[in-house]
Design a protein around this motif. Structure first.
Motif, short mmCIF file in Angstrom:
data_model
loop_
_atom_site.label_atom_id
_atom_site.label_comp_id
_atom_site.label_asym_id
_atom_site.label_seq_id
_atom_site.Cartn_x
_atom_site.Cartn_y
_atom_site.Cartn_z
N SER A 218 0.81 -1.21 0.00
CA SER A 218 0.00 0.00 0.00
C SER A 218 0.85 1.26 0.00
CB SER A 218 -0.92 -0.01 1.22
OG SER A 218 -1.70 1.15 1.30
N SER A 219 2.00 1.22 0.67
CA SER A 219 2.85 2.42 0.78
C SER A 219 3.41 2.89 -0.55
CB SER A 219 4.01 2.13 1.75
OG SER A 219 3.52 1.88 3.05
N GLY A 220 3.47 2.00 -1.52
CA GLY A 220 4.00 2.40 -2.81
C GLY A 220 2.99 2.37 -3.93
N SER A 221 1.71 2.16 -3.57
CA SER A 221 0.67 2.01 -4.58
C SER A 221 -0.23 3.24 -4.65
CB SER A 221 -0.18 0.77 -4.27
OG SER A 221 -1.22 0.62 -5.21
N LEU A 222 -0.89 3.38 -5.80
CA LEU A 222 -1.85 4.46 -5.99
C LEU A 222 -3.28 3.95 -5.93
CD1 LEU A 222 -0.16 6.38 -8.96
CD2 LEU A 222 -0.10 6.98 -6.53
N SER A 223 -3.45 2.64 -5.86
CA SER A 223 -4.78 2.04 -5.90
C SER A 223 -5.00 1.15 -4.68
CB SER A 223 -4.95 1.22 -7.18
OG SER A 223 -6.13 0.44 -7.14
N ARG A 224 -6.07 1.42 -3.95
CA ARG A 224 -6.39 0.59 -2.79
C ARG A 224 -6.75 -0.83 -3.23
NH1 ARG A 224 -11.14 1.58 1.81
NH2 ARG A 224 -10.71 -0.36 2.97
N ALA A 225 -7.47 -0.94 -4.33
CA ALA A 225 -7.87 -2.26 -4.82
C ALA A 225 -6.65 -3.11 -5.16
CB ALA A 225 -8.78 -2.12 -6.03
N ARG A 226 -5.68 -2.50 -5.82
CA ARG A 226 -4.47 -3.24 -6.19
C ARG A 226 -3.71 -3.71 -4.95
NH1 ARG A 226 -2.12 0.48 -8.77
NH2 ARG A 226 -3.01 -0.01 -10.81
N ALA A 227 -3.57 -2.82 -3.98
CA ALA A 227 -2.88 -3.19 -2.74
C ALA A 227 -3.62 -4.30 -2.00
CB ALA A 227 -2.73 -1.96 -1.84
N GLY A 228 -4.95 -4.19 -1.97
CA GLY A 228 -5.74 -5.21 -1.29
C GLY A 228 -5.66 -6.56 -1.98
N ILE A 229 -5.68 -6.56 -3.30
CA ILE A 229 -5.61 -7.81 -4.05
C ILE A 229 -4.26 -8.49 -3.84
CG2 ILE A 229 -5.51 -8.78 -6.38
CD1 ILE A 229 -7.65 -6.72 -7.18
N ILE A 230 -3.19 -7.70 -3.86
CA ILE A 230 -1.86 -8.29 -3.65
C ILE A 230 -1.74 -8.82 -2.23
CG2 ILE A 230 0.61 -7.79 -3.54
CD1 ILE A 230 0.19 -5.76 -5.77
N GLY A 231 -2.24 -8.07 -1.25
CA GLY A 231 -2.21 -8.55 0.13
C GLY A 231 -3.02 -9.82 0.30
N LEU A 232 -4.18 -9.88 -0.36
CA LEU A 232 -5.01 -11.08 -0.30
C LEU A 232 -4.32 -12.25 -0.97
CD1 LEU A 232 -7.71 -12.43 0.39
CD2 LEU A 232 -8.60 -11.58 -1.80
N ALA A 233 -3.65 -11.99 -2.09
CA ALA A 233 -2.95 -13.06 -2.79
C ALA A 233 -1.83 -13.65 -1.93
CB ALA A 233 -2.38 -12.52 -4.11
N ILE A 234 -1.09 -12.79 -1.24
CA ILE A 234 -0.04 -13.28 -0.35
C ILE A 234 -0.64 -14.11 0.78
CG2 ILE A 234 1.78 -12.58 1.27
CD1 ILE A 234 2.16 -10.05 -0.44
N THR A 235 -1.76 -13.64 1.32
CA THR A 235 -2.42 -14.35 2.42
C THR A 235 -2.92 -15.72 1.97
OG1 THR A 235 -3.11 -12.24 3.40
CG2 THR A 235 -4.28 -14.22 4.09
N LEU A 236 -3.59 -15.77 0.84
CA LEU A 236 -4.11 -17.05 0.33
C LEU A 236 -2.98 -18.01 -0.02
CD1 LEU A 236 -7.08 -15.85 -1.92
CD2 LEU A 236 -7.16 -16.80 0.39
N THR A 237 -1.88 -17.46 -0.51
CA THR A 237 -0.72 -18.30 -0.80
C THR A 237 -0.16 -18.92 0.47
OG1 THR A 237 -0.13 -16.94 -2.74
CG2 THR A 237 1.59 -18.35 -1.81
N GLY A 238 -0.16 -18.13 1.54
CA GLY A 238 0.30 -18.66 2.83
C GLY A 238 -0.59 -19.77 3.35
N ILE A 239 -1.91 -19.59 3.21
CA ILE A 239 -2.84 -20.64 3.63
C ILE A 239 -2.66 -21.89 2.79
CG2 ILE A 239 -5.28 -21.25 3.83
CD1 ILE A 239 -5.86 -18.30 4.43
N ALA A 240 -2.51 -21.71 1.47
CA ALA A 240 -2.30 -22.86 0.58
C ALA A 240 -1.00 -23.58 0.92
CB ALA A 240 -2.29 -22.39 -0.87
#
Length: 308
Positions: A218-240
């Protein structure tokens, strides 16, 4: 300091509706959890008679073991296996008289409940993605930093507000347990309030770890949606990764790449060994690294217009 506290109050005020709903939801879930515990530990006389009647009917048949889960479902209360599934040691649940099962362990196992888990992750990703990228996207960061407020103060306020959110959610669960144990349901023991602190610490540590790596994006992004999607992707990858490592012993090391491997609220409460403290420290370290990198990115990046 006044600027920091002002921003924290503003952030908490903006999410007061969602925070109130989440807090009441956690409190209510704790009440329901303790109701199920009470039904398990001290079944009513009619339920005991029904069990005795069913056991007599099936005595000497091969279906006795299959009847037990059916009786549990009919009574509407969970058997001991459900608590083992949520993290209570099997030796403290299986083969033990229900009235002698460990109340504290069963209560803190709620921290592994999917609803608690998903709400925690949702708050972490949502707060982190909104912290910088969301402010930039809405154009409010320009207004905030046009005042005598440093970027470091702004980001520190975001972190502090998030810690308070997770602490409040943990206290809501604790309040539900305390009210249940002392005023509403009959349970085997009434744990002291201080005994729930490891559970609260575990909730805060996991939430802040997820918040930390999402905040970096988020600190380097201009889009909340993009930051949220990347954060979610990292989280789901951790669960997987956790699921994959549990299926193949030769890939146990994969689990250590996920923050969820170090989340153990029941173990932290029952057996606060050096290893358990190291797990909490690891979650804290993930957050610390994410926060440091976030400060570096945010303090050096160019922001829209002349706000920073």
């Amino acid at each position: 300091m006044m600027a920091l506290l002002t921003i924290v109050r503003k952030l908490l005020g903006e999410t007061r509706g969602s925070l109130l709903i989440s807090t009441l939801g956690f409190f209510g879930l704790a009440l329901l959890w303790n109701w199920g515990m009470s039904e398990f530990q001290f079944p009513s006389a009619s339920e005991v008679e029904a069990d005795t009647s069913v056991a007599a009917d099936v005595e000497g048949t091969e279906d006795t073991e299959r009847e037990e889960p059916r009786r549990e479902r009919r009574r509407g209360r969970a058997g001991p296996q459900i608590y083992v599934f949520f993290g209570v040691p099997a030796e403290q649940m299986l083969g033990i008289a229900p009235s002698e099962t460990p109340t504290l362990a069963m209560q803190v196992a709620i921290a592994n409940h999917p609803l608690v888990f998903l709400a925690l992750l949702g708050w972490a990703i949502s707060r982190a993605s909104a912290a910088v990228a969301g402010e930039v996207e809405r154009g409010t960061l320009d207004l905030t930093l046009s005042r005598p407020i440093r970027r470091s103060t702004f980001l520190t306020a975001q972190i502090l507000a998030t810690v308070l959110v997770f602490a409040l959610l943990g206290l809501a669960i604790t309040a539900g347990h305390l009210v249940s144990s002392r005023l509403i349901f009959r349970l085997n023991g009434t744990p002291a309030p201080v005994e729930y602190l490891p559970m609260i610490g575990s909730l805060i540590a996991l939430g802040m770890a997820v918040f930390g790596y999402t905040l970096t994006v988020s600190s380097g992004s201009l889009s909340r949606a993009r930051a949220g999607i990347i954060g979610l992707a990292i989280t789901l990858t951790g669960i997987a990764g956790i699921i994959f490592a549990r299926q193949y012993e030769e890939y146990d090391w994969v689990a250590n790449l996920s923050v969820f491997e170090f989340y153990a609220p029941v173990a932290n409460t029952l057996d606060p060994t050096r290893e358990q403290w190291m797990d909490l420290a690891t979650l804290g370290g993930v957050f610390a690294v994410g926060a440091i990198v976030s400060f570096i990115i945010f303090l050096r990046r160019d922001l829209p217009s002349n706000s920073g």
